[in-house]
Write a protein that holds these residues in place. Structure first.
Motif, short mmCIF file in Angstrom:
data_model
loop_
_atom_site.label_atom_id
_atom_site.label_comp_id
_atom_site.label_asym_id
_atom_site.label_seq_id
_atom_site.Cartn_x
_atom_site.Cartn_y
_atom_site.Cartn_z
N GLU A 1 -0.95 7.08 -6.88
CA GLU A 1 -2.30 7.44 -6.47
C GLU A 1 -2.29 8.15 -5.12
N ARG B 1 -8.51 8.81 0.87
CA ARG B 1 -8.43 7.85 -0.22
C ARG B 1 -9.00 8.51 -1.48
N GLY C 1 -2.99 5.05 -1.29
CA GLY C 1 -3.44 4.54 -2.57
C GLY C 1 -4.12 3.19 -2.42
N SER C 2 -4.54 2.65 -3.51
CA SER C 2 -5.18 1.33 -3.48
C SER C 2 -4.13 0.26 -3.25
N SER D 1 0.03 2.41 -6.80
CA SER D 1 -0.44 2.76 -5.46
C SER D 1 0.26 4.00 -4.93
N VAL E 1 0.85 -1.19 0.00
CA VAL E 1 0.00 0.00 0.00
C VAL E 1 0.89 1.24 0.00
#
Length: 630
Positions: A504, A523, A489-490, A501, A339
């Motif tokens: 993001e 998020r 991030g995801s 990730s 992550v």
């Protein structure tokens, strides 16, 4: 023709020419034509041997005796664009040149000068050619200084403000660096009024249109060059010439040559000297190179962390090599749920109190110091939460983390634990004001140098933990609740996807700066389209999209400031293409509003009844707002 050549006006002011008692009898409008060379002739068909730009000297003994022949002689010289004709009196013409020559020269705008006293032509040619050579040598020396100065700036990694300052110092002219959305990134007024220089800059800049990467716009008086590298242009560098905004008369002329009834001899608009073109191009190259180079000085261990995070972000190293080097540091990334997390302050300015866009007096060392403190606080939070991963500053304002978790189910719990640990570390902190006097100007920060680290306890999976600071940082320099953003991030299942990730998380953190909520973790769903466009506002491709969609309308508004059709388009789109509601929102009658919409459609060549076209324009408007918002 190169501006290093002297003009006819300057040649007539030379001592060898003044000795001949010159008198201008025709072609005053051409006095500012450049003189490329001096040619002496006594034959009437000399025009076929000339290339243009020559100042022709003659005694007239070989000129035609009839009026038609003299007209043809003057016409031939004008056709090849000679700079002027100087006739010495006394041999062929005693009291003055024939009137037919004067009339023909005046009609063609060709400067015609009489020398009323015997003048050795060799002295004239020597003086003019020496002037040309000296000017070219001066130009060469100036060019050499420009190359040397900007080479030094490139090696030193100078920032945009310093590059622009040096360009203004070398040229003596105002210099402005702007992005593709016509926003000023750096400027130096060169002693002039900065307020006048930048007042209404965006509209003024949109009127400056040139062809090619480097060109001069004589209407506005700006020399413009594009800034960019590797096929990615991101701005323009503009230099105003002449610096005062007014063209001055070059050289000095004796009273016999100037018009005694005029206080200011005529001058024609010129082009910037070659050295200024070289200067702006070298400055643009230095700016582009500086954007590509990032200089940093960190401890070896933290530098390796940053190297590995950077390698994941820009694919500069194979993923297997990153995993191998991370394992050597005690961070296992293989077969882990990864992550990306980014932690940053809401405000870039330490004196802004956590409010983006606000600023105040700061210590020059405050920026690097607080980034170092933040990096240490992040490491301490990882230690307290018993998490493993890579951690390092990723730019001048943010710290990046790549968490390595045993399985996806641990993601929410791990992120909550990390955010809580970071919040506990700074719960009672408050930003104190510097005790000493504040400096008078802001100083750009450089990349931080995170402190050394120690190894944390083993994580839940039993693997070795990330090396983190052994001692908590001095939290007095960390701002209070809400001033620090934690963005994630995801989660991804392999190291090859870790870049997505991290990228993001970085984007979410940047977009969340505009969000007033104090969420523990931001998020992607929290930022929305406006946030996404805000975080992409410095992306040249987004700015190019805005210009492609709205450029014509923005240019129209710049030329017609009273109409402001952009506001009409905004009202129409924000009211869901309901023309009646949009007319009310715009405070216009419906006929007037409909007429404006039709004009907008013609300017943009767009169908405003098309859902797809309006969607594209609406996104462009939101992007424009993001670009214009700090």
């Amino acid at each position: 023709m190169s501006p290093v050549f002297p003009t006819v006006r300057e040649v007539l002011a030379l001592d060898p020419v003044r000795h001949g008692a010159p008198r201008l009898v025709a072609g005053k409008a051409g006095l500012d034509q450049p003189v490329r060379w001096v040619h002496v002739t006594e034959v009437p068909d000399i025009a076929t041997l000339l290339r243009g730009g020559e100042l022709v000297l003659t005694t007239g003994i070989g000129l035609p005796a009839d009026d038609d022949g003299l007209r043809a002689f003057i016409g031939a010289l004008a056709d090849v664009e000679v700079s002027g004709l100087v006739v010495e009196l006394g041999r062929r013409y005693l009291s003055g040149v024939p009137r037919v020559m004067v009339a023909a020269a005046e009609r063609r705008g060709l400067p015609l000068v009489e020398l009323r006293r015997a003048t050795p032509f060799v002295r004239v040619t020597e003086a003019v050619h020496a002037l040309i050579v000296d000017a070219q040598l001066t130009e060469l020396r100036a060019t050499e200084e420009i190359h040397q100065r900007f080479t030094e700036l490139s090696v030193e990694g100078a920032g945009p403000a310093e590059v622009v300052r040096q360009a203004a110092e070398l040229s003596g002219c105002p210099v402005v660096l702007e992005n593709l959305s016509r926003q000023v990134l750096a400027y130096d007024p060169a002693g002039e009024s900065a307020e006048l220089l930048l007042d209404g800059w965006e509209q003024h800049s949109r009127r400056i249109s040139v062809a090619g990467r480097t060109a001069y716009d004589p209407d506005s008086g700006w020399l413009v060059t594009t800034v960019g590298a590797r096929g990615q242009d991101w701005g323009r560098l503009l230099l105003r010439w002449p610096a005062s905004g007014e063209l001055t008369t070059p050289g000095w002329l004796p009273d016999a040559v100037t018009d005694p009834t005029s206080e200011h001899p005529e001058s024609s608009p010129g082009v910037p000297p070659t050295r200024l073109t070289i200067l702006v191009e070298r400055a643009a190259s230095t700016l582009a190179l500086g954007r590509l180079i990032r200089r940093d000085a960190e401890g070896l261990e933290r530098q390796i962390h940053r190297t590995l995070l950077t390698a994941l972000l820009d694919h500069s190293r194979p993923v297997d090599e990153v995993a191998l080097r991370a394992r050597a540091l005690g961070v296992v990334l293989d077969r882990r749920h990864l992550v990306g997390v980014v932690v940053r302050y809401r405000a870039d300015d330490p004196a802004a109190g956590g409010v983006p866009g606000e600023s105040g007096p700061i210590d020059p060392e405050a920026g690097p110091a607080r980034l170092r403190d933040l990096s240490e606080a992040v490491g301490q939070a990882l230690h307290d939460a018993k998490l493993t991963g890579l951690s390092s500053a990723v730019d001048d304002h943010a710290v990046g983390v790549l968490l390595a978790l045993p399985d996806p189910a641990a993601e929410d719990r791990a992120l909550a634990g990390f955010a809580a640990a970071l919040r506990r570390n700074r719960l009672d902190a408050a930003p104190p004001r510097p005790s000493g006097p504040a400096p008078s100007r802001l100083v750009a920060t450089t990349a931080a140098r995170p402190a050394g680290s120690a190894t944390a306890a083993a994580g839940p999976s039993g693997s070795a933990a990330i090396p983190v600071p052994a001692v908590a940082p001095p939290m007095s320099r960390l701002t209070g609740t809400g001033a620090v953003i934690v963005a994630a991030g995801s989660g991804v299942g392999s190291l090859r996807e870790a870049r997505r990730s991290l990228a993001e998380a970085r984007q979410v953190a940047e977009a969340a700066r505009r969000d007033r909520r104090d969420l523990p973790i931001f998020r992607l769903p929290h930022v929305g389209l406006a946030g996404l466009l805000h975080l992409l506002r410095d992306e040249p491709r987004l700015q190019t999209f805005v210009e492609r969609e709205l450029g014509a309308l923005l240019a129209y508004d710049a030329r017609h400031p009273r109409e402001q059709l952009l506001g009409t388009l905004r009202a129409y789109l924000e009211q869901g293409r309901n023309k009646s509601a949009a007319a009310v929102a715009a405070h216009l009658s419906r006929p007037a509003f409909y007429e404006r919409l039709a004009r907008i459609a013609r300017i943009l060549d767009a169908d405003l009844d098309s859902v797809e076209a309006c969607l594209s324009l609406h996104v462009a408007l939101l992007a424009l707002d993001a670009v214009r918002t700090p």
